[in-house]
Design a protein around this motif. Structure first.
Motif, PDB file in Angstrom:
ATOM      1  N   ASN A 105     -38.890  52.393 -37.416  1.00  0.00           N
ATOM      2  CA  ASN A 105     -38.938  52.513 -38.870  1.00  0.00           C
ATOM      3  C   ASN A 105     -39.217  51.185 -39.568  1.00  0.00           C
ATOM      4  O   ASN A 105     -38.997  51.056 -40.774  1.00  0.00           O
ATOM      5  N   ASP A 106     -39.681  50.203 -38.804  1.00  0.00           N
ATOM      6  CA  ASP A 106     -40.046  48.913 -39.392  1.00  0.00           C
ATOM      7  C   ASP A 106     -41.344  49.085 -40.180  1.00  0.00           C
ATOM      8  O   ASP A 106     -42.108  50.031 -39.965  1.00  0.00           O
ATOM      9  N   LYS A 107     -41.603  48.126 -41.063  1.00  0.00           N
ATOM     10  CA  LYS A 107     -42.827  48.183 -41.860  1.00  0.00           C
ATOM     11  C   LYS A 107     -44.009  47.537 -41.142  1.00  0.00           C
ATOM     12  O   LYS A 107     -45.097  47.457 -41.684  1.00  0.00           O
ATOM     13  N   ILE A 108     -43.796  47.050 -39.926  1.00  0.00           N
ATOM     14  CA  ILE A 108     -44.888  46.468 -39.148  1.00  0.00           C
ATOM     15  C   ILE A 108     -45.744  47.591 -38.576  1.00  0.00           C
ATOM     16  O   ILE A 108     -45.239  48.540 -37.968  1.00  0.00           O
ATOM     17  N   ASN A 109     -47.045  47.475 -38.774  1.00  0.00           N
ATOM     18  CA  ASN A 109     -47.980  48.468 -38.269  1.00  0.00           C
ATOM     19  C   ASN A 109     -47.916  48.544 -36.744  1.00  0.00           C
ATOM     20  O   ASN A 109     -47.844  47.528 -36.067  1.00  0.00           O
ATOM     21  N   ARG A 110     -47.966  49.751 -36.197  1.00  0.00           N
ATOM     22  CA  ARG A 110     -47.885  49.918 -34.740  1.00  0.00           C
ATOM     23  C   ARG A 110     -49.028  49.213 -34.018  1.00  0.00           C
ATOM     24  O   ARG A 110     -48.841  48.672 -32.927  1.00  0.00           O
ATOM     25  N   GLU A 111     -50.198  49.235 -34.613  1.00  0.00           N
ATOM     26  CA  GLU A 111     -51.343  48.571 -33.995  1.00  0.00           C
ATOM     27  C   GLU A 111     -51.091  47.075 -33.872  1.00  0.00           C
ATOM     28  O   GLU A 111     -51.507  46.442 -32.892  1.00  0.00           O
ATOM     29  N   GLU A 112     -50.408  46.493 -34.866  1.00  0.00           N
ATOM     30  CA  GLU A 112     -50.105  45.057 -34.831  1.00  0.00           C
ATOM     31  C   GLU A 112     -49.171  44.712 -33.674  1.00  0.00           C
ATOM     32  O   GLU A 112     -49.228  43.614 -33.121  1.00  0.00           O
ATOM     33  N   ILE A 113     -48.294  45.634 -33.319  1.00  0.00           N
ATOM     34  CA  ILE A 113     -47.406  45.444 -32.179  1.00  0.00           C
ATOM     35  C   ILE A 113     -48.179  45.619 -30.865  1.00  0.00           C
ATOM     36  O   ILE A 113     -48.052  44.807 -29.939  1.00  0.00           O
ATOM     37  N   GLN A 114     -48.999  46.648 -30.787  1.00  0.00           N
ATOM     38  CA  GLN A 114     -49.753  46.922 -29.559  1.00  0.00           C
ATOM     39  C   GLN A 114     -50.688  45.775 -29.187  1.00  0.00           C
ATOM     40  O   GLN A 114     -50.986  45.574 -28.001  1.00  0.00           O
ATOM     41  N   LEU A 115     -51.128  45.012 -30.161  1.00  0.00           N
ATOM     42  CA  LEU A 115     -52.046  43.906 -29.883  1.00  0.00           C
ATOM     43  C   LEU A 115     -51.428  42.807 -29.015  1.00  0.00           C
ATOM     44  O   LEU A 115     -52.155  41.968 -28.477  1.00  0.00           O
ATOM     45  N   TRP A 116     -50.098  42.809 -28.848  1.00  0.00           N
ATOM     46  CA  TRP A 116     -49.480  41.838 -27.945  1.00  0.00           C
ATOM     47  C   TRP A 116     -50.038  41.987 -26.523  1.00  0.00           C
ATOM     48  O   TRP A 116     -50.061  41.031 -25.748  1.00  0.00           O
ATOM     49  N   ASN A 117     -50.484  43.185 -26.176  1.00  0.00           N
ATOM     50  CA  ASN A 117     -51.063  43.413 -24.855  1.00  0.00           C
ATOM     51  C   ASN A 117     -52.269  42.525 -24.588  1.00  0.00           C
ATOM     52  O   ASN A 117     -52.597  42.251 -23.434  1.00  0.00           O
TER      53      ASN A 117
END
Length: 248
Positions: free
Chosen positions: A187-199
């Motif tokens: 439920n964070d306001k960080i976009n999921r795509e922005e997290i996935q880019l860590w890959n």
């Protein structure tokens, strides 16, 4: 002989090392908790706080370096702490120190997402300051009770956010060459795509763990976060010839 892995924990903006002390009773026996206290907060309340990310890193390195040369270590950082953990990885390698056995990055978009980001440090600051009263441990009760501590907290938070808003993670660096786990709130306001880019910033597979809760899931779902850490950081043992080996 079992060797404890030191877990250095770096705080989010405005916070002190005390946010991690509740983890102590939850971590596995093979993990030794070492929260990093930055200048101007907690036990270092009377010291001037950092004016830049470089100052924070210099402060953190001074505390970490004496402990990382002969024992395995991991680094965890949440939000601003994730920025510091990411930067510390490269700084320690540049200075010739062994890499961490695991890097744990929490509540922070990947560097590549800075080109087109939806995450805002200013909006995060407002969520912390208003109404300066949270039941989930984001702000210690002592700060809420004492106006002078609340005023100090606001100054530190403002200083941290000013630094962070002018900082950009460098997306052109070499890939991280140690195991990486990224924590993110559902439920964070960080976009999921922005997290996935860590890959795209790691040599090995980057494990992304989604935790129920908002940006401060490390408090509201502490047991879940610590459980993942316990399973992620392997136990270290000395073999008969003195070499460190790992076991799950």
């Amino acid at each position: 002989m079992t060797v404890k892995t030191i877990l250095f924990c770096l705080p989010y903006a405005g916070a002190s090392a005390t946010i991690y002390w509740q983890w102590k009773g939850q971590l596995s026996p093979h993990i030794e908790l070492r929260p990093v206290e930055l200048a101007g907060r907690g036990a270092r309340y009377d010291e001037p706080y950092a004016a830049s990310i470089a100052d924070m890193l210099k402060d953190a390195v001074t505390q970490i370096v004496p402990q990382v040369q002969e024992v395995p270590y991991a680094i965890y950082g949440h939000s601003m702490g994730a920025v510091l953990a990411y930067e510390l990885y490269y700084l320690l390698l540049r200075e010739g120190y062994p890499p961490p056995v695991h890097l744990l990055l929490s509540g922070r978009p990947a560097p590549l997402s800075d080109r087109k980001r939806t995450f805002s440090w200013s909006s995060l600051k407002q969520r912390l300051l208003a109404p300066l009263s949270f039941p989930d441990g984001r702000i210690p009760a002592e700060i809420k009770r004492r106006p002078e501590l609340a005023a100090k907290f606001k100054k530190i938070l403002n200083a941290d956010v000013r630094i962070l808003e002018t900082y950009r993670l460098d997306p052109a660096r070499p890939l991280i060459n140690c195991p990486v786990t990224v924590f993110a709130g559902l439920n964070d306001k960080i976009n999921r795509e922005e997290i996935q880019l860590w890959n795209r910033h790691t040599v090995h597979n980057c494990e992304i763990v989604w935790i129920k809760g908002d940006h401060f899931f490390l408090h509201s779902h502490m047991e879940e976060v610590v459980s993942v850490i316990n399973q992620t950081i392997p136990a270290a043992i000395h073999d008969q010839e003195g070499f460190i080996q790992w076991k799950r």
